[in-house]
Design an enzyme around this catalytic site. Structure first.
Site, short mmCIF file in Angstrom:
data_model
loop_
_atom_site.label_atom_id
_atom_site.label_comp_id
_atom_site.label_asym_id
_atom_site.label_seq_id
_atom_site.Cartn_x
_atom_site.Cartn_y
_atom_site.Cartn_z
N LYS A 93 -7.43 11.08 15.51
CA LYS A 93 -8.14 9.82 15.76
C LYS A 93 -7.67 8.72 14.81
O LYS A 93 -7.03 8.97 13.78
CB LYS A 93 -9.64 10.04 15.59
CG LYS A 93 -10.22 11.15 16.47
CD LYS A 93 -10.13 10.80 17.93
CE LYS A 93 -10.78 11.86 18.81
NZ LYS A 93 -9.96 13.06 19.00
N ASP A 94 -8.04 7.48 15.15
CA ASP A 94 -7.61 6.33 14.38
C ASP A 94 -8.21 6.33 12.97
O ASP A 94 -9.29 6.88 12.74
CB ASP A 94 -8.04 5.04 15.09
CG ASP A 94 -7.47 4.94 16.49
OD1 ASP A 94 -8.00 5.61 17.38
OD2 ASP A 94 -6.49 4.21 16.67
N ARG A 95 -7.51 5.67 12.06
CA ARG A 95 -8.01 5.55 10.69
C ARG A 95 -9.03 4.42 10.58
O ARG A 95 -10.16 4.64 10.14
CB ARG A 95 -6.85 5.28 9.72
CG ARG A 95 -7.32 5.10 8.28
CD ARG A 95 -6.17 4.70 7.36
NE ARG A 95 -6.60 4.61 5.96
CZ ARG A 95 -7.18 3.56 5.42
NH1 ARG A 95 -7.42 2.48 6.16
NH2 ARG A 95 -7.55 3.56 4.15
#
Length: 422
Positions: free
Chosen positions: A87-89
């Site tokens: 998943k995105d940071r």
């Protein structure tokens, strides 16, 4: 169809937009709450097993670093932690992870800033990449251009319900340092020293000045001690590689193996993603639409069946595509000889130009200890988006299958410098 004017997108193969609607501009991720991702998990009914399944919610954490911190706090190897999707940071994300022989009591004792872990079950097997049904997104694009905003949003929303280019997004290649695919290309060539030097030593403008200096010093000198003195302690992956080189000078292959196996494998898979993006853009440059079948196209049906487009079956295929029964797909090459699969001419030509063969993928597979078998990927994504406009803020809510990128959806609306989307 419209070309992207942004050098970074073009360098990563993302050369086209599906729409000609002027971009709304704006910015993503002004706060983690503006980009919310919730994993849609596959149903599992295990009642026993050595793996504790936890719901991980995090903000402003890159997944690999979050896993490393969790493993450090628990005093276990990061190899004992598995997950279904990266998943995105710069977002607030929720997903499942599996932990081998870790108890719920140990999890409840953990306290890590911006990370929450909740035990939700047990399993017989570790979670692996792809073990998810998809992801739900709740996104806000702020400070959009107000001129005809609702109309422009509506036009892109309508197109998204039919077909958008299914590009791998910027984060697939590195957000601040989009070079993951280049490291993968070097690993495929067996150029391990240059792969390490690129990952550790290539500086990018959006990094802090001291980090850029440390990286450049290593790039120019190959002296790990110089970079170790200046690289921040939180840059643990680079530091572990440099520490290995300090104790074993010249062992660049060993330095790469200091990285977590899943991160190491992502370099080569990022290069496969790059090839896909380029092949998709080449197809669009030829004036062939995302839902326009041509003889030789590979088809993937919802039930797993595959087929090939011929001149005779084009009318039937067009009907299947319109009803969502199948997708046109391009091949991302791997260990299989491109001559033995329906590999498109653009991909085959790129591999020839780069001097990369199926044997290089087989060697990388042994080195990285990951299968790079090659895979088919749909060229189009479509999703029903719930879109609303509040002043200069655009709210988008939608779901995507595994491996599809929300930023690829957002870029169609924004058509702005990709750095404003990360």
């Amino acid at each position: 169809m419209m070309e992207s004017p942004f050098d970074l997108e073009r360098e990563l193969g993302m050369q086209y937009y599906a729409t000609i609607t002027p971009g709304i501009g704006g910015a993503l991720r002004t706060a983690p709450e503006d980009f919310i991702v919730e994993e849609i998990s596959l149903e599992k009914k295990d009642t026993s097993g050595p793996y504790l399944i936890c719901r991980l919610t995090k903000s402003n954490w890159e997944l690999q670093h979050a896993v490393k911190e969790i493993s450090r706090r628990l005093g276990v190897s990061h190899r004992r932690i598995g997950w279904a999707g990266t998943k995105d940071r710069n977002a607030r994300t929720t997903q499942l992870i599996s932990l081998y022989k870790v108890t719920a009591e140990e999890i409840s004792a953990l306290h890590i800033k911006d990370i929450a872990l909740e035990p939700v079950g047990i399993a017989n097997e570790q979670l692996s990449l792809g073990d998810l049904a998809g992801n739900r997104f709740d996104i806000r694009i702020r400070d959009a251009d107000p001129e005809d905003l609702a109309l422009r949003v509506a036009e892109v929303t309508d197109t998204a319900a039919t077909a958008l280019p299914n590009y791998f997004g910027l984060q697939r290649f590195g957000v601040v340092r989009p070079l993951t695919h280049r490291v993968g290309e070097l690993i495929l060539h067996g150029e391990y020293e240059l792969a390490v030097a690129t990952y550790v030593g290539k500086a990018f403008p959006y990094e802090k000045d001291d980090v850029q200096r440390a990286r450049t010093a290593f790039w120019e000198s190959r002296d790990p001690a110089i970079a170790l003195r200046e690289l921040p302690v939180q840059m643990s992956f680079e530091r572990s590689m440099l520490s290995h080189l300090q104790s074993r000078p010249g062992d660049y292959a060993g330095a790469l193996r200091q990285l977590p196996p899943k991160l190491l494998s992502m370099f080569v898979s990022a290069f496969q993603s790059y090839l896909f993006n380029c092949a998709l853009s080449y197809r669009l440059s030829e004036g062939i639409g995302l839902t326009e079948p041509v003889p030789g196209d590979h088809l993937i049906f919802a039930n797993g069946r595959t087929d090939t487009v011929t001149q005779q079956n084009i009318p039937a295929v067009s009907l299947h595509l319109a009803r969502g029964r199948c997708n046109i797909a391009l091949f991302m090459p791997g260990k299989d000889d491109p001559a033995t699969v329906n590999c498109n001419d653009a991909t085959r030509s790129m591999l020839n130009d780069l001097g990369i063969t199926s044997e290089d993928f087989r060697r990388a597979s042994v080195f990285v200890q990951t299968k790079f078998d090659g895979a088919w990927r749909p060229i189009a994504m479509k999703t029903d988006i719930q879109a609303s406009v509040e002043g200069t803020c655009v709210h988008l809510a939608f779901s995507l299958p595994p491996g599809h990128y929300a930023t690829t959806v957002c870029r169609e609306y924004m058509k702005t410098d990709p750095i404003r989307m990360v």
